[in-house]
Write a protein that holds these residues in place. Structure first.
Motif, PDB file in Angstrom:
ATOM      1  N   UNK A 397       0.751  -1.186   0.272  1.00 10.47           N
ATOM      2  CA  UNK A 397       0.082   0.061   0.049  1.00 10.47           C
ATOM      3  C   UNK A 397       0.704   1.361   0.090  1.00 10.47           C
ATOM      4  N   UNK A 398       0.796   1.841  -1.272  1.00  8.97           N
ATOM      5  CA  UNK A 398       2.300   2.876  -1.227  1.00  8.97           C
ATOM      6  C   UNK A 398       3.881   2.621  -0.766  1.00  8.97           C
ATOM      7  N   UNK A 399       4.090   1.147  -0.902  1.00  9.37           N
ATOM      8  CA  UNK A 399       5.500   1.339  -0.007  1.00  9.37           C
ATOM      9  C   UNK A 399       6.630   2.061  -0.076  1.00  9.37           C
ATOM     10  N   UNK A 400       6.512   3.636  -1.010  1.00 12.17           N
ATOM     11  CA  UNK A 400       7.365   4.987  -1.751  1.00 12.17           C
ATOM     12  C   UNK A 400       8.664   4.176  -1.333  1.00 12.17           C
ATOM     13  N   UNK A 401       9.714   4.834  -0.762  1.00 10.31           N
ATOM     14  CA  UNK A 401      10.977   4.069  -0.746  1.00 10.31           C
ATOM     15  C   UNK A 401      10.953   3.399   0.037  1.00 10.31           C
ATOM     16  N   UNK A 402      10.119   2.898   0.901  1.00 13.95           N
ATOM     17  CA  UNK A 402      10.719   1.604   1.982  1.00 13.95           C
ATOM     18  C   UNK A 402      11.057   0.140   1.113  1.00 13.95           C
ATOM     19  N   UNK A 403      11.557  -0.456   1.025  1.00  8.83           N
ATOM     20  CA  UNK A 403      11.138  -1.985   0.497  1.00  8.83           C
ATOM     21  C   UNK A 403       9.735  -2.730   1.108  1.00  8.83           C
ATOM     22  N   UNK A 404       9.655  -2.464   0.157  1.00  4.01           N
ATOM     23  CA  UNK A 404       8.216  -3.526   0.062  1.00  4.01           C
ATOM     24  C   UNK A 404       7.999  -4.518   1.303  1.00  4.01           C
ATOM     25  N   UNK A 405       8.858  -5.477   1.326  1.00  6.93           N
ATOM     26  CA  UNK A 405       9.125  -6.741   1.857  1.00  6.93           C
ATOM     27  C   UNK A 405       9.698  -6.334   3.672  1.00  6.93           C
ATOM     28  N   UNK A 406      10.499  -5.080   3.699  1.00  6.95           N
ATOM     29  CA  UNK A 406      10.735  -4.550   5.140  1.00  6.95           C
ATOM     30  C   UNK A 406       9.087  -4.361   5.408  1.00  6.95           C
ATOM     31  N   UNK A 407       7.798  -3.966   4.430  1.00  2.81           N
ATOM     32  CA  UNK A 407       6.860  -3.593   5.232  1.00  2.81           C
ATOM     33  C   UNK A 407       6.233  -4.674   5.893  1.00  2.81           C
ATOM     34  N   UNK A 408       5.402  -5.490   4.709  1.00  2.00           N
ATOM     35  CA  UNK A 408       5.116  -6.540   5.209  1.00  2.00           C
ATOM     36  C   UNK A 408       5.429  -7.342   6.281  1.00  2.00           C
ATOM     37  N   UNK A 409       7.250  -7.673   6.573  1.00  2.00           N
ATOM     38  CA  UNK A 409       7.812  -9.065   7.637  1.00  2.00           C
ATOM     39  C   UNK A 409       7.368  -8.123   8.741  1.00  2.00           C
ATOM     40  N   UNK A 410       6.762  -6.449   8.820  1.00  2.00           N
ATOM     41  CA  UNK A 410       7.185  -5.588  10.516  1.00  2.00           C
ATOM     42  C   UNK A 410       5.213  -5.505  10.916  1.00  2.00           C
ATOM     43  N   UNK A 411       4.645  -6.372   9.625  1.00  2.00           N
ATOM     44  CA  UNK A 411       2.472  -6.546   9.721  1.00  2.00           C
ATOM     45  C   UNK A 411       2.710  -8.318  10.092  1.00  2.00           C
ATOM     46  N   UNK A 412       3.700  -9.118   9.528  1.00  2.00           N
ATOM     47  CA  UNK A 412       3.710 -10.075   9.913  1.00  2.00           C
ATOM     48  C   UNK A 412       3.815 -10.353  11.420  1.00  2.00           C
ATOM     49  N   UNK A 413       4.756  -9.382  12.257  1.00  2.00           N
ATOM     50  CA  UNK A 413       5.057  -9.969  13.461  1.00  2.00           C
ATOM     51  C   UNK A 413       4.310  -9.742  14.214  1.00  2.00           C
ATOM     52  N   UNK A 414       2.902  -8.675  13.884  1.00  2.00           N
ATOM     53  CA  UNK A 414       1.389  -8.771  14.926  1.00  2.00           C
ATOM     54  C   UNK A 414       0.770  -9.877  14.865  1.00  2.00           C
ATOM     55  N   UNK A 415       0.991 -11.199  13.636  1.00  2.00           N
ATOM     56  CA  UNK A 415       0.035 -11.858  13.548  1.00  2.00           C
ATOM     57  C   UNK A 415       0.819 -12.758  13.850  1.00  2.00           C
ATOM     58  N   UNK A 416       2.772 -13.362  13.953  1.00  2.00           N
ATOM     59  CA  UNK A 416       3.663 -14.598  14.174  1.00  2.00           C
ATOM     60  C   UNK A 416       2.942 -13.715  15.871  1.00  2.00           C
ATOM     61  N   UNK A 417       3.259 -12.857  16.681  1.00  2.00           N
ATOM     62  CA  UNK A 417       3.103 -13.065  17.825  1.00  2.00           C
ATOM     63  C   UNK A 417       1.943 -13.501  18.697  1.00  2.00           C
ATOM     64  N   UNK A 418       0.816 -12.568  18.430  1.00  2.00           N
ATOM     65  CA  UNK A 418      -0.778 -13.079  18.835  1.00  2.00           C
ATOM     66  C   UNK A 418      -1.054 -14.288  18.267  1.00  2.00           C
ATOM     67  N   UNK A 419      -0.743 -15.390  17.354  1.00  2.00           N
ATOM     68  CA  UNK A 419      -0.707 -16.454  17.313  1.00  2.00           C
ATOM     69  C   UNK A 419      -2.029 -16.474  16.226  1.00  2.00           C
ATOM     70  N   UNK A 420      -2.479 -16.330  15.464  1.00  2.00           N
ATOM     71  CA  UNK A 420      -3.529 -15.530  15.015  1.00  2.00           C
ATOM     72  C   UNK A 420      -4.202 -16.686  13.325  1.00  2.00           C
ATOM     73  N   UNK A 421      -4.708 -16.468  12.390  1.00  2.00           N
ATOM     74  CA  UNK A 421      -5.250 -17.371  11.759  1.00  2.00           C
ATOM     75  C   UNK A 421      -4.299 -17.806  10.241  1.00  2.00           C
ATOM     76  N   UNK A 422      -4.893 -18.558   9.200  1.00  2.00           N
ATOM     77  CA  UNK A 422      -3.711 -17.945   8.134  1.00  2.00           C
ATOM     78  C   UNK A 422      -3.892 -16.917   7.192  1.00  2.00           C
TER      79      UNK A 422
END
Length: 480
Positions: A397-422
């Motif tokens: 969603x508009x990654x601008x100058x950041x690496x899109x994978x880095x923004x996605x991996x930052x988000x992923x932490x919230x799913x992994x930590x709380x052991x959410x769904x698929x």
């Protein structure tokens, strides 16, 4: 002080100023150029270009000694820009009735409801905000939620020429902290809500809250402040204003409140009450509890302006939808498709908590996190999405100058930590939408969150066309 600085400018009254600009490329012969310091560019670096293009006077914030034309150093060039541009265009804001709407979420929809209410009352309006700017029926587009003060005064002048009486505008925290709306005599303002957001600019939530409160501090005693009484920071905002206060809410004591609420995927129905008395029944195609708040805010401001109830009701009914805001799309598919601009955890919570009980099957969500924005909110966004969704697709969603994978991996932490769904990560947003549609069936809901009506995806070195609604439409029609 500002007064002293304005007096200093007055000493140069013999210089004929034919126009004002803060973009050196727009400077013409006889222009006054403002050197503004920005996030990525510094206007002081373009002073020589402005002079070459015909500037006869420069105002900035740094020590500049090499110029052969007058230069005035001020404490805040943006504040002086607001003062000078208002004077240059003969204070057009004073000849209009201007309404401001601020808050973290809900600004756009609330302004659309207000604009529709005023039009139903027979008034000519100007609507300024995130999606577009509309002067009467003349539409233009911008990348700013709130225009710079120079453009605002130009719009106000144009509005008067078009016979406009009311201006309804979104007022962002950026605009408030950067003096874009400085000196505007608002007749009314709405506070929708506030949550942790835009810390890349404000650094702390306290600074963000103070910026939002500036709109209400600016109101005079004859103006109206319409405040969400259910918001945690309601009393903070209330104590900052000298205006007449109207309140709205669902759970706290309020001037106006909603009862008899009925939700469906196709919208909401409810009644507005005052002092235990039902004053209006509402039915709208915009769904979710947050749109009850948006309508209550617009209704309350309408009442403060003495607009008749029937005109208010007509205006609410006339608004069939807001582009990219709880937009239910039917392209012949057997599942529900909803597009929404929700791009922070607060907005995502509201849209997902609305859709979850209305979805008998799977809730599938595509979302991404903006680049060059507060990275601490990314895991929170993903946690909220995965809490309500049966399947989560993290995309861009508009990654601008950041690496899109880095923004996605930052988000992923919230799913992994709380052991959410698929979940999975699909950085190509078209592929992400295609995957969501491919696994959806009857009774399911697909939510495309974050981009709303936007028609571009912004990368550091390029901008590509992208529109969630059109991409989804093409994919669905291919499969039918």
């Amino acid at each position: 002080s500002v007064i002293d600085e304005l007096r200093e400018i007055g000493k140069y009254r013999d210089i004929e100023i034919k126009g004002i600009a803060y973009d050196s490329r727009k400077v013409k012969k006889g222009f006054l150029f403002f050197a503004l310091s920005g996030t990525f560019l510094d206007g002081h670096d373009f002073i020589d270009e402005a002079v070459k293009n015909g500037a006869v006077f420069i105002i900035g914030e740094k020590d500049i000694t090499h110029l052969k034309i007058p230069y005035l150093k001020v404490h805040s060039a943006r504040r002086i820009l607001a003062e000078v541009s208002a004077k240059f265009y003969n204070y057009p804001a004073k000849r209009l009735k201007i309404i401001g709407v601020t808050g973290t979420n809900g600004k756009t929809t609330t302004t659309f409801f207000l604009d529709s209410i005023l039009r139903a009352y027979g008034k000519r309006t100007t609507l300024l905000g995130t999606i577009y700017n509309k002067i009467g029926d003349e539409v233009s587009y911008t990348h700013h939620t709130t225009l710079e003060s120079l453009e605002l005064n130009q719009v106000f002048k144009r509005s008067i020429e078009k016979g406009v009486e009311y201006v309804v505008m979104e007022v962002s925290s950026h605009a408030l902290s950067m003096y874009r709306v400085w000196g505007i005599p608002f007749v009314g303002a709405v506070f929708t809500n506030i949550a942790k957001e835009h810390l890349e600019l404000h650094k702390t939530f306290e600074n963000y809250l103070k910026a939002k409160s500036l709109l209400f501090e600016s109101l005079n005693t004859g103006a109206y402040a319409v405040l969400n009484a259910d918001d945690h920071y309601f009393s903070y905002i209330r104590d900052k204003t000298s205006a007449n206060v109207f309140t709205f809410g669902l759970f706290s004591p309020s001037t106006f409140y909603a009862k008899n609420i009925r939700y469906s995927l196709g919208g909401i129905e409810f009644s507005i009450f005052e002092d235990g008395r039902e004053v209006l029944e509402i039915k709208t195609s915009l769904g979710g509890i947050y749109n009850i708040y948006n309508i209550l805010g617009a209704f309350s401001l309408g009442i403060s302006l003495d607009i008749p109830l029937q005109a208010i009701k007509k205006g609410i009914l006339n608004l069939k939808g807001v582009p990219g805001r709880y937009e239910v799309c039917n392209f012949g598919q057997d599942f529900n498709l909803v597009i929404d601009f929700a791009h922070n955890y607060h907005g995502l919570y509201h849209i997902l908590s609305t859709l979850r009980p209305l979805t008998p099957g799977k809730l599938i969500t595509v979302f991404g996190c903006g680049g060059e924005r507060d990275s601490t909110k990314r895991p929170l966004m993903a946690e909220v999405v995965s809490r309500f969704s049966d399947y989560t697709i993290i995309s861009t969603d508009n990654p601008r100058s950041e690496d899109p994978m880095e923004t996605a991996l930052d988000a992923e932490k919230g799913i992994v930590f709380w052991k959410r769904g698929d979940y999975e990560i699909l950085l190509d947003r078209v592929d992400a939408i295609r995957k969501a549609i491919s696994i959806a069936g009857k009774g399911d809901t697909v939510l495309l969150a974050g981009k709303g009506p936007e028609e571009e995806q912004v990368y550091g070195d390029r901008i590509i066309w992208h529109n969630d609604k059109e991409v989804a439409r093409q994919i669905i029609l291919e499969d039918l």
